[in-house]
Motif scaffolding. Structure first.
Motif, short mmCIF file in Angstrom:
data_model
loop_
_atom_site.label_atom_id
_atom_site.label_comp_id
_atom_site.label_asym_id
_atom_site.label_seq_id
_atom_site.Cartn_x
_atom_site.Cartn_y
_atom_site.Cartn_z
N LYS A 13 15.71 28.96 26.11
CA LYS A 13 15.59 28.34 24.79
C LYS A 13 15.64 29.43 23.73
O LYS A 13 14.72 30.24 23.61
N LEU A 14 16.72 29.42 22.95
CA LEU A 14 16.93 30.41 21.88
C LEU A 14 16.90 29.76 20.51
O LEU A 14 17.46 30.29 19.55
N ARG A 15 16.28 28.61 20.40
CA ARG A 15 16.20 27.86 19.15
C ARG A 15 15.58 28.73 18.06
O ARG A 15 14.57 29.40 18.27
N ARG A 16 16.23 28.74 16.89
CA ARG A 16 15.78 29.50 15.72
C ARG A 16 15.74 31.00 15.96
O ARG A 16 15.02 31.73 15.28
N SER A 17 16.50 31.46 16.94
CA SER A 17 16.57 32.90 17.19
C SER A 17 17.61 33.53 16.28
O SER A 17 18.29 32.85 15.50
N ASP A 18 17.76 34.85 16.41
CA ASP A 18 18.70 35.57 15.53
C ASP A 18 20.08 35.76 16.17
O ASP A 18 20.86 36.59 15.73
N ILE A 19 20.40 34.98 17.19
CA ILE A 19 21.70 35.15 17.84
C ILE A 19 22.84 34.63 16.96
O ILE A 19 22.67 33.68 16.20
N THR A 20 23.99 35.26 17.06
CA THR A 20 25.21 34.78 16.40
C THR A 20 26.31 34.49 17.41
O THR A 20 27.32 33.90 17.07
N GLU A 21 26.08 34.90 18.65
CA GLU A 21 27.04 34.64 19.71
C GLU A 21 26.37 34.76 21.07
O GLU A 21 25.32 35.39 21.20
N ALA A 72 30.25 30.50 17.88
CA ALA A 72 31.09 29.95 18.94
C ALA A 72 30.34 30.03 20.26
O ALA A 72 29.45 30.85 20.45
N LEU A 73 30.72 29.14 21.17
CA LEU A 73 30.23 29.21 22.54
C LEU A 73 31.37 29.76 23.39
O LEU A 73 32.50 29.29 23.29
N PRO A 74 31.10 30.75 24.22
CA PRO A 74 32.19 31.36 25.00
C PRO A 74 32.74 30.40 26.04
O PRO A 74 32.03 29.52 26.54
N GLU A 75 33.99 30.56 26.37
CA GLU A 75 34.62 29.70 27.39
C GLU A 75 33.92 29.84 28.73
O GLU A 75 33.88 28.90 29.53
N SER A 76 33.30 31.00 28.96
CA SER A 76 32.64 31.23 30.24
C SER A 76 31.43 30.31 30.45
O SER A 76 30.98 30.14 31.59
N ILE A 77 30.94 29.73 29.38
CA ILE A 77 29.79 28.83 29.52
C ILE A 77 30.14 27.61 30.36
O ILE A 77 29.27 26.98 30.97
N THR A 78 31.42 27.30 30.43
CA THR A 78 31.86 26.13 31.20
C THR A 78 31.81 26.38 32.71
O THR A 78 32.13 25.49 33.50
N LYS A 79 31.39 27.58 33.11
CA LYS A 79 31.21 27.89 34.52
C LYS A 79 29.77 27.69 34.98
O LYS A 79 29.43 27.96 36.13
N LEU A 80 28.92 27.20 34.06
CA LEU A 80 27.52 26.92 34.42
C LEU A 80 27.47 25.53 35.04
O LEU A 80 27.05 24.55 34.42
#
Length: 287
Positions: free
Chosen positions: A119-127, A150-158
């Motif tokens: 859970k990275l909600r309200r975190s400082d991530i940008t990618e 953006a969400l990386p294409e690799s996420i579709t391997k989860l």
């Protein structure tokens, strides 16, 4: 559910989980429970005894907290934006199954080999890094209310991912093309009609889909393929549904829906408005 404890011989995991939660609530392990309009638990407090028991595996780390001797921790909550490096060095990242964090923990040297919940909600991530696909046990991912672009294409391997949340992501403009590969996905939470996944009809285990936008890339009949869909649903641009017959292909009357919203993209003339309301009636029939 993300831990894999809920494997009922029949029925839904969610129903089994609610039963266990209500049993614990009845015995005061949980208190001050808040639920949303769909009766989903949004927050609660744990009894002091439950907190004491959980300390053997869980750690809520606030700024300035001591983290010595934390190699046994399996569930980590980084409450502040403090020294996450010191915290993750003190625990054994390979053993962590849950991480709640307000800082980016994915671009560091830590290897999360057993992670089930992130859970990275309200975190400082940008990618998210392409290496997120290495979290092969991940069941729950939340990047809501972040500046992620953006969400990386690799996420579709989860392939084991069951819940994906990206609400209030104002900078997120599109999803990966192959979201359909997330074959275990059961709950998809987002609030931007532009982010309806391509070929969403192929996510046949989907139970939660809060928004569906009708258009050239998404025919309303796609909803008919989502046999497990339930809860609340908002259908946008309903004026693009041509007639009652097309609307009936959504098969919403056979689903366990408790809230349905429909909207037009812009004001329409009298004739189209009449068609719109016939479509709404077709969708709501038998309710």
């Amino acid at each position: 559910m993300a831990e894999g404890f809920l494997r009922p011989s029949n029925g839904r995991m969610e129903d089994e989980g609610n039963k266990y939660f209500n049993d614990l609530l009845a015995n005061s392990f949980f208190q001050y429970v808040k639920r949303n309009e769909c009766e989903i638990v949004t927050s609660c407090k744990m009894h002091d005894l439950a907190l004491q028991v959980s300390k053997s595996e869980a750690l809520n780390l606030e700024e300035g907290s001591a983290v010595d001797g934390a190699s046994h921790i399996r569930h980590l909550n980084l409450v502040s934006r403090g020294d996450d490096e010191a915290a993750l060095t003190a625990v054994d990242a390979k053993k962590l199954r849950t991480v709640f964090s307000m800082v980016d923990v994915l671009n560091g040297p830590w290897k999360f080999k057993s992670l089930r919940t992130l859970k990275l909600r309200r975190s400082d991530i940008t990618e998210l890094p392409d290496s997120i696909c290495k979290l092969r046990h991940l069941r729950y991912l939340d990047v809501s209310d972040t500046a992620i672009r953006a969400l990386p294409e690799s996420i579709t391997k989860l392939y084991h991912l069951e819940t994906l949340r990206f609400t209030d992501c104002k900078s997120l403009e599109k999803l990966p093309q192959k979201v359909r590969n997330l074959v275990s996905l059961r709950h998809l939470h987002f609030d931007d009609p532009k982010l309806v996944p391509a070929e969403v009809r192929l996510l046949t285990r989907l139970q939660t889909l809060l928004i569906f936008a009708v258009g050239p890339d998404h025919m309303v009949e796609e909803l008919g393929c989502l046999k497990e869909l339930r809860g609340a649903l908002k259908i946008c641009k309903l004026e693009q549904v041509r007639d009652r017959e097309e609307a009936e292909k959504a098969e919403l009357s056979g689903k366990t829906m408790n809230r349905l919203f429909a909207s037009l993209a812009h004001k329409q003339g009298t004739v189209l408005s009449m068609i719109f309301w016939r479509v709404v009636c077709a969708i709501r029939q038998k309710w």
